[in-house]
Design a protein around this motif. Structure first.
Motif, short mmCIF file in Angstrom:
data_model
loop_
_atom_site.label_atom_id
_atom_site.label_comp_id
_atom_site.label_asym_id
_atom_site.label_seq_id
_atom_site.Cartn_x
_atom_site.Cartn_y
_atom_site.Cartn_z
N HIS A 121 0.82 -1.22 0.00
CA HIS A 121 0.00 0.00 0.00
C HIS A 121 0.85 1.26 0.00
O HIS A 121 0.44 2.29 0.54
CB HIS A 121 -0.91 0.01 1.23
CG HIS A 121 -2.00 -1.01 1.21
ND1 HIS A 121 -2.60 -1.50 2.36
CD2 HIS A 121 -2.61 -1.63 0.18
CE1 HIS A 121 -3.53 -2.37 2.03
NE2 HIS A 121 -3.55 -2.48 0.71
N ALA A 122 2.01 1.21 -0.63
CA ALA A 122 2.98 2.31 -0.51
C ALA A 122 2.80 3.43 -1.52
O ALA A 122 3.59 4.37 -1.53
CB ALA A 122 4.40 1.75 -0.61
N SER A 123 1.80 3.35 -2.40
CA SER A 123 1.63 4.35 -3.45
C SER A 123 0.23 4.93 -3.45
O SER A 123 -0.74 4.24 -3.14
CB SER A 123 1.91 3.73 -4.82
OG SER A 123 1.66 4.65 -5.87
N ASN A 124 0.12 6.20 -3.83
CA ASN A 124 -1.20 6.81 -4.03
C ASN A 124 -1.43 7.15 -5.50
O ASN A 124 -2.31 7.95 -5.84
CB ASN A 124 -1.36 8.08 -3.18
CG ASN A 124 -0.41 9.20 -3.59
OD1 ASN A 124 0.48 9.01 -4.43
ND2 ASN A 124 -0.59 10.37 -3.01
N PHE A 125 -0.68 6.50 -6.40
CA PHE A 125 -0.77 6.80 -7.83
C PHE A 125 -2.08 6.30 -8.43
O PHE A 125 -2.49 5.15 -8.19
CB PHE A 125 0.41 6.17 -8.58
CG PHE A 125 0.35 6.39 -10.07
CD1 PHE A 125 0.65 7.63 -10.60
CD2 PHE A 125 0.00 5.36 -10.91
CE1 PHE A 125 0.60 7.83 -11.97
CE2 PHE A 125 -0.06 5.55 -12.29
CZ PHE A 125 0.24 6.80 -12.83
N VAL A 126 -2.71 7.17 -9.21
CA VAL A 126 -3.92 6.82 -9.95
C VAL A 126 -3.65 7.06 -11.43
O VAL A 126 -3.34 8.19 -11.82
CB VAL A 126 -5.13 7.68 -9.50
CG1 VAL A 126 -6.38 7.31 -10.31
CG2 VAL A 126 -5.39 7.49 -8.01
N PRO A 127 -3.71 6.04 -12.27
CA PRO A 127 -3.46 6.23 -13.71
C PRO A 127 -4.41 7.26 -14.30
O PRO A 127 -5.56 7.41 -13.87
CB PRO A 127 -3.71 4.84 -14.30
CG PRO A 127 -3.44 3.90 -13.17
CD PRO A 127 -3.92 4.61 -11.93
N ALA A 128 -3.92 7.97 -15.32
CA ALA A 128 -4.69 9.07 -15.90
C ALA A 128 -6.02 8.62 -16.50
O ALA A 128 -6.97 9.41 -16.59
CB ALA A 128 -3.84 9.77 -16.97
N ASP A 129 -6.10 7.37 -16.93
CA ASP A 129 -7.32 6.90 -17.57
C ASP A 129 -8.35 6.34 -16.58
O ASP A 129 -9.38 5.80 -16.99
CB ASP A 129 -7.00 5.84 -18.63
CG ASP A 129 -6.34 4.60 -18.04
OD1 ASP A 129 -5.65 4.73 -17.01
OD2 ASP A 129 -6.49 3.51 -18.61
N ILE A 130 -8.06 6.44 -15.28
CA ILE A 130 -9.01 6.00 -14.26
C ILE A 130 -9.48 7.22 -13.48
O ILE A 130 -8.68 7.89 -12.81
CB ILE A 130 -8.39 4.96 -13.32
CG1 ILE A 130 -8.09 3.67 -14.10
CG2 ILE A 130 -9.31 4.66 -12.13
CD1 ILE A 130 -7.44 2.58 -13.27
N ALA A 131 -10.76 7.52 -13.56
CA ALA A 131 -11.34 8.67 -12.86
C ALA A 131 -12.08 8.16 -11.63
O ALA A 131 -13.12 7.50 -11.74
CB ALA A 131 -12.29 9.43 -13.78
N LEU A 132 -11.53 8.43 -10.47
CA LEU A 132 -12.14 7.95 -9.23
C LEU A 132 -13.26 8.86 -8.74
O LEU A 132 -14.10 8.43 -7.96
CB LEU A 132 -11.08 7.81 -8.14
CG LEU A 132 -9.99 6.75 -8.39
CD1 LEU A 132 -8.98 6.77 -7.26
CD2 LEU A 132 -10.59 5.37 -8.56
N GLY A 133 -13.24 10.11 -9.17
CA GLY A 133 -14.31 11.03 -8.78
C GLY A 133 -14.23 11.50 -7.34
O GLY A 133 -15.25 11.81 -6.73
N ILE A 134 -13.02 11.56 -6.78
CA ILE A 134 -12.85 12.01 -5.39
C ILE A 134 -12.00 13.27 -5.38
O ILE A 134 -11.24 13.54 -6.32
CB ILE A 134 -12.17 10.92 -4.53
CG1 ILE A 134 -10.77 10.59 -5.07
CG2 ILE A 134 -13.05 9.68 -4.45
CD1 ILE A 134 -9.97 9.64 -4.19
N PRO A 135 -12.09 14.09 -4.33
CA PRO A 135 -11.22 15.25 -4.22
C PRO A 135 -9.75 14.84 -4.21
O PRO A 135 -9.39 13.83 -3.60
CB PRO A 135 -11.62 15.87 -2.88
CG PRO A 135 -12.99 15.36 -2.61
CD PRO A 135 -13.04 13.99 -3.21
N GLU A 136 -8.92 15.62 -4.88
CA GLU A 136 -7.50 15.27 -4.97
C GLU A 136 -6.85 15.16 -3.60
O GLU A 136 -5.92 14.37 -3.39
CB GLU A 136 -6.76 16.31 -5.83
CG GLU A 136 -5.33 15.93 -6.11
CD GLU A 136 -4.67 16.88 -7.10
OE1 GLU A 136 -3.44 16.77 -7.27
OE2 GLU A 136 -5.37 17.72 -7.69
#
Length: 244
Positions: A24-39
């Motif tokens: 669980h060491a990363s908070n990376f979200v790929p650009a093509d995945i939109a989680l819809g949460i505040p940054e």
């Protein structure tokens, strides 16, 4: 992620040594995945085990404990879950809804993130035949969704195999720390990565949870990396039948 790999490696594993795994060491979200949460939530514990990336890097670079480190956020695909777990692609976490995960292509995320991570980890461990696996996590001092006392500075989690945990608990307590034994949650309820890559293979492991307010700064992470490395090495010695 590095070249679309859901993990990165730091250090070279030596045969029969100690290795580190940080799911669980990363908070990376790929650009093509939109989680819809505040940054801002990407810096929250729901997205990443705060402090673990810095500790894992230091364990590898300064203490000779190579690391297999997640390179994607747990709220994209939780690598510390089984493939059939409801929490693999979470739609809520600690009271926060993750709209982009509602109706997500779960099999697609498994294929893209979960299976490559664990296939690579399995091959790495098979080649290294480690004498001890250090699974590194951190926990938030408090949850938004419920009130509970979390006094432990560090904790050891385990399922059935507590060989290493017993030694590590004693060694951390000898440092004057408040140590949890299968707290703030039990490894008997959640131990997916170590169940698969350690317990199923008969490999000793120690799953360490460090409270996040202990490891927010680089100085704190350096201190804890040195302490964790020392406890891991002394635990490995004890498992070999030596005195610590």
């Amino acid at each position: 992620m590095i070249g679309e790999q859901p993990f990165r490696r730091v250090g070279e594993a030596r045969k029969h040594g100690i290795v580190c795994v940080a799911d669980h060491a990363s908070n990376f979200v790929p650009a093509d995945i939109a989680l819809g949460i505040p940054e801002a939530l990407l810096g929250n514990h729901i997205a990443v085990d705060i402090g673990t990336a810095g500790i894992a890097d230091r364990l590898a670079r300064r203490h000779g404990i190579p690391a297999h480190i997640a390179a994607v956020s747990r709220i994209v695909c939780d690598l510390h879950r089984t493939e059939d777990s409801p929490g693999l692609v979470p739609v809520t976490s600690d009271g926060h809804t993750i709209p982009g995960n509602i109706g997500a292509n779960i099999e697609g995320r498994i294929e893209r993130f979960h299976r490559p991570y664990h296939t690579a980890l399995g091959a790495w461990l098979d080649a290294a035949e480690p004498e001890l696996i250090l699974a590194l996590h951190s926990f938030t001092p408090s949850l938004a969704s419920r009130e509970e006392d979390r006094p432990w500075q560090v904790a050891l989690l385990y399922n059935q195999d507590d060989r290493a945990a017993r030694h590590a608990i004693r060694l951390f307590e000898a440092e004057g720390l408040t140590v949890g034994d299968n707290q703030p949650y039990s490894g008997r309820d959640l131990n997916a990565t170590m169940d698969r890559h350690a317990e199923a293979k008969g490999r000793p492991y120690m799953t360490i949870e460090i409270r996040q307010d202990e490891i927010t700064t680089e100085a704190q992470q350096a201190r804890w990396a040195a302490l964790v490395a020392d406890v891991a090495e002394r635990t490995a010695l004890a498992l070999r039948g030596g005195k610590v």
